[in-house]
Design an enzyme around this catalytic site. Structure first.
Site, PDB file in Angstrom:
ATOM      1  N   GLY A  40     -11.129 -13.472  -4.599  1.00 16.82           N
ATOM      2  CA  GLY A  40      -9.955 -14.061  -5.237  1.00 16.82           C
ATOM      3  C   GLY A  40      -8.955 -14.629  -4.239  1.00 16.82           C
ATOM      4  O   GLY A  40      -9.253 -14.854  -3.061  1.00 16.82           O
ATOM      5  N   GLY A 182      12.442 -19.522  -2.464  1.00 16.52           N
ATOM      6  CA  GLY A 182      12.015 -18.222  -2.969  1.00 16.52           C
ATOM      7  C   GLY A 182      11.880 -17.231  -1.836  1.00 16.52           C
ATOM      8  O   GLY A 182      11.117 -17.460  -0.896  1.00 16.52           O
ATOM      9  N   GLY A 184      10.971 -13.897  -2.013  1.00 15.03           N
ATOM     10  CA  GLY A 184      10.156 -12.718  -2.230  1.00 15.03           C
ATOM     11  C   GLY A 184       9.236 -12.506  -1.044  1.00 15.03           C
ATOM     12  O   GLY A 184       9.385 -13.147   0.003  1.00 15.03           O
ATOM     13  N   GLY A 272       7.198 -17.517  -7.387  1.00 14.39           N
ATOM     14  CA  GLY A 272       6.508 -16.603  -8.282  1.00 14.39           C
ATOM     15  C   GLY A 272       5.188 -17.146  -8.771  1.00 14.39           C
ATOM     16  O   GLY A 272       4.752 -18.231  -8.380  1.00 14.39           O
ATOM     17  N   VAL A 273       4.535 -16.367  -9.636  1.00 17.39           N
ATOM     18  CA  VAL A 273       3.220 -16.742 -10.141  1.00 17.39           C
ATOM     19  C   VAL A 273       3.191 -16.627 -11.662  1.00 17.39           C
ATOM     20  O   VAL A 273       4.079 -16.024 -12.270  1.00 17.39           O
ATOM     21  CB  VAL A 273       2.107 -15.845  -9.539  1.00 17.39           C
ATOM     22  CG1 VAL A 273       2.048 -16.001  -8.039  1.00 17.39           C
ATOM     23  CG2 VAL A 273       2.307 -14.380  -9.926  1.00 17.39           C
ATOM     24  N   ASP A 313      -3.397  -9.442 -12.062  1.00 19.62           N
ATOM     25  CA  ASP A 313      -2.259 -10.362 -12.170  1.00 19.62           C
ATOM     26  C   ASP A 313      -2.161 -11.045 -13.527  1.00 19.62           C
ATOM     27  O   ASP A 313      -1.077 -11.408 -13.965  1.00 19.62           O
ATOM     28  CB  ASP A 313      -2.346 -11.440 -11.079  1.00 19.62           C
ATOM     29  CG  ASP A 313      -2.045 -10.887  -9.689  1.00 19.62           C
ATOM     30  OD1 ASP A 313      -1.744  -9.688  -9.578  1.00 19.62           O
ATOM     31  OD2 ASP A 313      -2.123 -11.664  -8.720  1.00 19.62           O
ATOM     32  N   HIS A 446       4.149  14.890  16.948  1.00 15.33           N
ATOM     33  CA  HIS A 446       5.125  14.298  17.865  1.00 15.33           C
ATOM     34  C   HIS A 446       4.396  13.795  19.106  1.00 15.33           C
ATOM     35  O   HIS A 446       3.528  14.478  19.634  1.00 15.33           O
ATOM     36  CB  HIS A 446       6.160  15.352  18.268  1.00 15.33           C
ATOM     37  CG  HIS A 446       7.117  14.857  19.317  1.00 15.33           C
ATOM     38  ND1 HIS A 446       8.173  14.019  19.020  1.00 15.33           N
ATOM     39  CD2 HIS A 446       7.158  15.073  20.657  1.00 15.33           C
ATOM     40  CE1 HIS A 446       8.843  13.748  20.127  1.00 15.33           C
ATOM     41  NE2 HIS A 446       8.243  14.374  21.144  1.00 15.33           N
TER      42      HIS A 446
END
Length: 467
Positions: A40, A182, A184, A272-273, A313, A446
């Site tokens: 994708g 945008g 984001g 955005g989408v 999505d 540590h």
């Protein structure tokens, strides 16, 4: 006769291919359909290749601006933009090939083509010209068609001058000036990448701050860091129009009631989408939509059409690859009759991979107070961390937001080096309903940056040792 499957997955992104693999593991006869490479947007044009670009920028920035601090001198330091882009594309290609191998290994039928639903149990496979080449049947169909960049008429994307993220990561030449619309995660990552390489970057955001869904203190810290990089930032600013004029793009903005015109070689639209719901036959089947996304039952991911499911999505926010994968696994396990716990959308980590990195889980301080919580805050700056001092990464902090009454972890917010890795501990703690005290009482190695998470938890109780 059409091939018959137990489960067919429409879309091969991080939701779709993961769902297919889990289905195969559970013994389902499975097919995955996609006209493009598997993986994708995420693996081909998003998550993976952008991280390659960002690592290039980080290395260049460290040597150029911090090399002397480490005793490293690089004369006539330079970079090859085309090689940076090529490395990103090569990595993407290798990853997607690995996914294809995983699908084959799990004996999943990989079907190349555009899948169109003609009934709740049948998918026609179309070629590039829209001609039917095949047809399959399935008892259950999972829609995982993803999302695409949102377009608005005032910002006409031509993919040459006004770009989406896909073009921004594959430009033949580095632009001298770039306007990012945008702020984001996508916009901010590209702003960082190009500014480090010397592009003059301007960021425009309609809301009050960059990364507006993050804690305000984190957003403000990142804005100061970006301004030190000479990135111009306009917040509370709307874009009235973007127009190509010759070899430049002119952007008209309204900031605090004042109109201004900005120009750049390229403009990136990162506003955005929107879900990929058109052309798949959803409307003909009566699949219920909302705000251009598919409506589902968030316990099973079934749509209003029995046997038809949707994940990732295409069902709406949060638009994150790891959410799509989790939904795919959950959906398949529900179909199998297993009883996995519902996904907790309050415990989803979000990450932005600029430098300093930003990562968070849960409520911001403002959202926690709006919800009526009496909050206790614990914060630890990386400048007080021995490991951060040693590796030269002293920018940023870890911030715990807890419920004063019960000690519940409401949110954790990190800005700084490796924030996107450090957030996993906070996500696990929150998902297990651990308290800040639990984190505090867990011994951390540590020296590590993760000690800062422990110290921030300690600061909730005014018990931090190193501040």
């Amino acid at each position: 006769m059409a091939e018959k499957y137990d489960i067919a997955v429409l879309g091969g992104g991080p939701g779709g291919y993961v769902a297919a693999i889990r289905a195969a593991q559970l013994g389902f006869k499975t097919a995955v359909i996609d006209k493009d490479k598997l993986g994708g947007i995420c693996l081909n044009w998003g998550c993976i290749p952008t991280k390659s670009l960002l690592k290039n920028a980080e290395i260049y920035d460290n040597v150029k601006n911090h090399g002397e601090e480490f005793g490293i001198t690089a004369k006539e330091l330079k970079f090859d933009f085309s090689k940076i882009i090529k490395r990103s594309r090569d990595i993407s290609d290798k990853i997607t090939k690995n996914v294809e191998m995983l699908v084959k290994k799990n004996k999943i039928d990989r079907i190349n083509g555009f899948g169109k639903l003609v009934s709740k149990n049948q998918i026609d496979i179309l070629d590039d010209k829209g001609k039917k080449t095949n047809s399959i049947n399935a008892d259950n169909i999972i829609i995982a068609t993803g999302a695409s960049p949102r377009a608005v008429p005032s910002i006409p994307i031509d993919r040459k001058n006004i770009l989406t993220s896909t073009e921004a990561m594959n430009l033949p030449e580095q632009p001298k000036e770039l306007i990012v619309i945008g702020a984001g995660a996508i916009g901010i990552e590209f702003a960082y990448f190009y500014s480090v390489l010397g592009t003059k970057v301007t960021v425009i955001e309609m809301l009050d701050s960059i990364l507006p869904i993050e804690d305000k203190e984190v957003s403000d810290t990142l804005a100061r860091s970006f301004r030190k990089r000479k990135i111009d930032i306009f917040t509370k600013t709307s874009v009235e129009k973007a127009e190509v004029k010759g070899k430049k793009v002119e952007v008209t903005i309204n900031t605090n009631g004042e109109k201004k015109k900005l120009t750049a070689d390229k403009v990136l639209s990162a506003i955005g989408v929107t879900g990929n719901v058109e052309g798949f036959g959803l409307e003909e089947l009566g699949v219920e939509l909302f705000k251009n996304h598919i409506k589902v039952d968030k316990s099973t991911y079934e749509t209003n059409v029995k046997g038809l499911y949707a994940i990732g999505d295409v069902i709406g926010p949060p638009w994150l690859a790891h959410v799509a994968s989790a939904e795919g696994i959950h959906c398949v396990e529900k179909i199998k009759g297993l009883n996995p716990p519902d996904i907790s959308y309050d415990t989803i980590p979000g990450c932005t991979y600029c430098q300093p990195q930003v990562a968070s889980v849960g409520l911001t301080e403002a959202k926690a107070k709006e919800a009526g919580y009496e909050v206790k805050i614990g914060k630890f700056p990386f400048m007080a961390s021995g490991k951060a001092f040693a590796v030269g990464e002293r920018e940023g902090f870890v911030k715990f937001i807890t419920d004063a009454k019960y000690g519940e972890i409401l949110g954790v917010h990190i800005i700084g080096s490796e924030a996107t890795e450090l957030i996993a501990e906070a996500t696990l703690a929150k998902s297990l309903e651990a308290t800040a005290e639990s984190v505090l009482k867990t011994i951390h190695a540590h020296p590590t940056l993760s000690e800062s998470v422990m110290e921030a938890a300690a600061a909730v109780f005014n018990e931090s040792i190193h501040i």
